[in-house]
Design a protein around this motif. Structure first.
Motif, PDB file in Angstrom:
ATOM      1  N   MET A 231       0.846  -1.188   0.000  1.00  0.00           N
ATOM      2  CA  MET A 231       0.000   0.000   0.000  1.00  0.00           C
ATOM      3  C   MET A 231       0.882   1.239   0.000  1.00  0.00           C
ATOM      4  N   TYR A 232       0.890   1.949  -1.126  1.00  0.00           N
ATOM      5  CA  TYR A 232       1.716   3.142  -1.223  1.00  0.00           C
ATOM      6  C   TYR A 232       1.171   4.238  -0.326  1.00  0.00           C
ATOM      7  N   GLN A 233       2.080   4.971   0.280  1.00  0.00           N
ATOM      8  CA  GLN A 233       1.640   6.001   1.217  1.00  0.00           C
ATOM      9  C   GLN A 233       2.191   7.351   0.783  1.00  0.00           C
ATOM     10  N   SER A 234       1.340   8.310   0.593  1.00  0.00           N
ATOM     11  CA  SER A 234       1.759   9.662   0.265  1.00  0.00           C
ATOM     12  C   SER A 234       1.689  10.520   1.506  1.00  0.00           C
ATOM     13  N   LEU A 235       2.788  11.204   1.802  1.00  0.00           N
ATOM     14  CA  LEU A 235       2.829  11.989   3.012  1.00  0.00           C
ATOM     15  C   LEU A 235       2.046  13.285   2.852  1.00  0.00           C
ATOM     16  N   ARG A 236       1.384  13.678   3.902  1.00  0.00           N
ATOM     17  CA  ARG A 236       0.632  14.938   3.926  1.00  0.00           C
ATOM     18  C   ARG A 236       0.812  15.497   5.337  1.00  0.00           C
ATOM     19  N   ILE A 237       1.969  16.103   5.602  1.00  0.00           N
ATOM     20  CA  ILE A 237       2.372  16.400   6.968  1.00  0.00           C
ATOM     21  C   ILE A 237       1.970  17.818   7.356  1.00  0.00           C
ATOM     22  N   PHE A 238       1.301  17.949   8.457  1.00  0.00           N
ATOM     23  CA  PHE A 238       0.994  19.240   9.047  1.00  0.00           C
ATOM     24  C   PHE A 238       0.536  19.021  10.472  1.00  0.00           C
ATOM     25  N   LEU A 239       0.530  20.083  11.255  1.00  0.00           N
ATOM     26  CA  LEU A 239       0.062  19.991  12.632  1.00  0.00           C
ATOM     27  C   LEU A 239      -1.458  19.967  12.658  1.00  0.00           C
ATOM     28  N   LYS A 240      -1.998  19.157  13.548  1.00  0.00           N
ATOM     29  CA  LYS A 240      -3.450  19.058  13.645  1.00  0.00           C
ATOM     30  C   LYS A 240      -4.024  20.334  14.252  1.00  0.00           C
ATOM     31  N   PRO A 241      -5.016  20.957  13.615  1.00  0.00           N
ATOM     32  CA  PRO A 241      -5.606  22.165  14.185  1.00  0.00           C
ATOM     33  C   PRO A 241      -6.325  21.872  15.493  1.00  0.00           C
TER      34      PRO A 241
ATOM     35  N   LEU B  52       3.321   3.968  18.290  1.00  0.00           N
ATOM     36  CA  LEU B  52       4.737   4.319  18.194  1.00  0.00           C
ATOM     37  C   LEU B  52       4.980   5.815  18.303  1.00  0.00           C
ATOM     38  N   GLY B  53       3.908   6.579  18.421  1.00  0.00           N
ATOM     39  CA  GLY B  53       4.051   8.029  18.547  1.00  0.00           C
ATOM     40  C   GLY B  53       4.366   8.725  17.243  1.00  0.00           C
ATOM     41  N   SER B  54       4.075   8.073  16.102  1.00  0.00           N
ATOM     42  CA  SER B  54       4.323   8.693  14.795  1.00  0.00           C
ATOM     43  C   SER B  54       3.177   9.638  14.437  1.00  0.00           C
ATOM     44  N   SER B  55       3.445  10.497  13.475  1.00  0.00           N
ATOM     45  CA  SER B  55       2.431  11.441  13.035  1.00  0.00           C
ATOM     46  C   SER B  55       1.338  10.724  12.256  1.00  0.00           C
ATOM     47  N   LEU B  56       0.100  11.150  12.460  1.00  0.00           N
ATOM     48  CA  LEU B  56      -1.026  10.630  11.697  1.00  0.00           C
ATOM     49  C   LEU B  56      -1.395  11.545  10.538  1.00  0.00           C
ATOM     50  N   SER B  57      -0.613  12.586  10.335  1.00  0.00           N
ATOM     51  CA  SER B  57      -0.915  13.536   9.277  1.00  0.00           C
ATOM     52  C   SER B  57      -0.408  13.022   7.944  1.00  0.00           C
ATOM     53  N   VAL B  58      -0.884  11.852   7.566  1.00  0.00           N
ATOM     54  CA  VAL B  58      -0.502  11.220   6.315  1.00  0.00           C
ATOM     55  C   VAL B  58      -1.742  10.612   5.677  1.00  0.00           C
ATOM     56  N   ALA B  59      -1.608  10.225   4.434  1.00  0.00           N
ATOM     57  CA  ALA B  59      -2.709   9.575   3.729  1.00  0.00           C
ATOM     58  C   ALA B  59      -2.179   8.343   3.019  1.00  0.00           C
TER      59      ALA B  59
ATOM     60  N   ALA C 270      10.641  -3.343  10.387  1.00  0.00           N
ATOM     61  CA  ALA C 270      11.711  -2.349  10.460  1.00  0.00           C
ATOM     62  C   ALA C 270      11.272  -1.021   9.854  1.00  0.00           C
ATOM     63  N   GLY C 271      10.556  -1.092   8.735  1.00  0.00           N
ATOM     64  CA  GLY C 271      10.069   0.136   8.105  1.00  0.00           C
ATOM     65  C   GLY C 271       9.081   0.876   8.969  1.00  0.00           C
ATOM     66  N   THR C 272       8.263   0.125   9.719  1.00  0.00           N
ATOM     67  CA  THR C 272       7.289   0.756  10.617  1.00  0.00           C
ATOM     68  C   THR C 272       7.989   1.519  11.726  1.00  0.00           C
ATOM     69  N   VAL C 273       9.036   0.929  12.283  1.00  0.00           N
ATOM     70  CA  VAL C 273       9.753   1.555  13.400  1.00  0.00           C
ATOM     71  C   VAL C 273      10.662   2.678  12.914  1.00  0.00           C
ATOM     72  N   LEU C 274      11.395   2.418  11.837  1.00  0.00           N
ATOM     73  CA  LEU C 274      12.380   3.385  11.349  1.00  0.00           C
ATOM     74  C   LEU C 274      11.794   4.395  10.364  1.00  0.00           C
ATOM     75  N   ARG C 275      10.565   4.154   9.911  1.00  0.00           N
ATOM     76  CA  ARG C 275       9.831   5.082   9.042  1.00  0.00           C
ATOM     77  C   ARG C 275      10.582   5.332   7.738  1.00  0.00           C
ATOM     78  N   TRP C 276      10.878   4.243   7.039  1.00  0.00           N
ATOM     79  CA  TRP C 276      11.566   4.351   5.758  1.00  0.00           C
ATOM     80  C   TRP C 276      10.602   4.783   4.660  1.00  0.00           C
ATOM     81  N   GLY C 277      11.069   5.594   3.763  1.00  0.00           N
ATOM     82  CA  GLY C 277      10.373   5.871   2.517  1.00  0.00           C
ATOM     83  C   GLY C 277       8.924   6.279   2.660  1.00  0.00           C
ATOM     84  N   THR C 278       8.142   5.921   1.648  1.00  0.00           N
ATOM     85  CA  THR C 278       6.748   6.358   1.578  1.00  0.00           C
ATOM     86  C   THR C 278       5.778   5.190   1.485  1.00  0.00           C
ATOM     87  N   PHE C 279       6.147   4.038   2.044  1.00  0.00           N
ATOM     88  CA  PHE C 279       5.247   2.892   2.069  1.00  0.00           C
ATOM     89  C   PHE C 279       4.536   2.815   3.415  1.00  0.00           C
ATOM     90  N   ASP C 280       3.308   2.316   3.363  1.00  0.00           N
ATOM     91  CA  ASP C 280       2.540   2.145   4.593  1.00  0.00           C
ATOM     92  C   ASP C 280       2.891   0.787   5.206  1.00  0.00           C
TER      93      ASP C 280
END
Length: 329
Positions: free
Chosen positions: A1-11, A229-236, A284-294
């Motif tokens: 599942m390809y993941q495109s980042l959409r990063i911003f702070l939650k209002p 894991l405390g990662s950002s949810l500002s992604v799609a 490993a990708g989940t923990v280290l947050r590699w690339g743009t894959f979900d």
């Protein structure tokens, strides 16, 4: 599942958080620079939403990098904001969790009835047709992205905005959605490679239950695991990879020594070795947050596949024992 980042702070939404921002000029400035609601409106109104989203993402990634290099991120003020933000995320997890449980229970009980007592029973005569039906649904959604009149529908149900889920049905719809042809073609090729054999072994009902439930659970995992894991949810994210990893996992559990290849290169040890390698890679990708894959969705689907393979294999062994007892008598 390809993941495109959409990063911003939650209002902010609560009164306490609004007051918190008002009392801090630096954070208030950050909020003004990252108006997510405006970005969503731009996405919905654009004639080419995917290109517009990429443009917004690049701007927001640059803003996030500036924030990470700022001494503000280590301040007590920033930590207080994160506490409010994380609490809000946990509240947002309730509805997807309830939907995931209800959907899986409903699918598990309703699917056998549909294939036994409705016109869908024809699939039992031609089991492999369910594989091509699933591919056809994915193709239909893929082409829907290219119809301007349907972009409102695909943006609402075909892509999972993790921090702003408009409808829980997006957990299912995003698992049938692909925006690029390469993404669609690779996913469907991998799916067909394992699904044709697996549906013949599991049967149409069991295979459909596995696929639909793993599609929703993998989408839920793509929200829940990053939150833990405390990662950002500002992604799609979107794509069928989570469900496909489930199919691959179940196939590998039932046929561990089956010969497989990676880009047409044979893998020593067979399907189970390759599958374990993908599990390690996704973890490993989940923990280290590699690339743009979900990776979280991949990992969630993989675990569902193993669990279902174990359940089916155990059930099959019990049936064999019963038959032996009957023959002995």
């Amino acid at each position: 599942m390809y993941q495109s980042l959409r990063i911003f702070l939650k209002p902010t939404t609560s009164l306490a958080r609004k007051q918190f921002f008002q009392n801090n000029s630096i954070l208030n400035k950050i909020r003004q620079q990252t108006q997510s609601n405006q970005n969503v409106q731009l996405l919905k109104s654009s004639m080419n939403p995917w290109e517009r989203m990429n443009q917004i993402m690049n701007q927001q990634i640059k803003q996030l990098q500036e924030l990470q290099n700022s001494p503000l991120t280590n301040s007590s003020t920033w930590k207080s904001y994160n506490q409010y933000y994380n609490r809000s995320n946990w509240d947002k997890l309730k509805k997807p969790l309830l939907f995931t449980v209800a959907f899986c229970v409903g699918t598990t009980f309703a699917t056998p009835y549909l294939f036994d007592y409705t016109p869908m029973s024809i699939f039992k005569q031609y089991p492999q047709s369910i594989v091509w039906t699933i591919i056809g649904i994915n193709a239909l959604v893929f082409f829907s992205w290219r119809v301007p009149q349907l972009q409102k529908f695909t943006m609402q149900y075909g892509i999972l905005f993790k921090d702003n889920i408009q409808s829980p049905w997006t957990l299912l719809g995003s698992a049938f959605s692909h925006q690029s042809f390469a993404h669609f073609a690779i996913n469907m090729l991998c799916f067909q490679s394992f699904a044709v054999t697996l549906v013949a072994v599991l049967g149409v009902s069991n295979f459909t239950i596995l696929y639909l439930n793993s599609a929703v659970i993998s989408s839920f995992a793509s929200i829940a695991i990053p939150m833990l894991l405390g990662s950002s949810l500002s992604v799609a994210s979107l794509g069928a990879s989570g469900a496909i990893f489930s199919v691959f996992g179940c196939f590998s559990y039932l046929f561990p020594a089956s010969p497989v290849g990676l880009f047409f290169i044979p893998v020593p040890g067979g399907a189970w070795v390759l599958f374990l390698g993908t599990v390690i890679w996704n973890a490993a990708g989940t923990v280290l947050r590699w690339g743009t894959f979900d990776y979280a969705a991949h990992l969630g689907g993989s675990l569902v596949g193993i669990a279902y393979g174990y359940y089916f294999n155990k059930k099959r062994k019990e049936q064999i024992k019963r038959r032996r007892l009957i023959l002995d008598f």
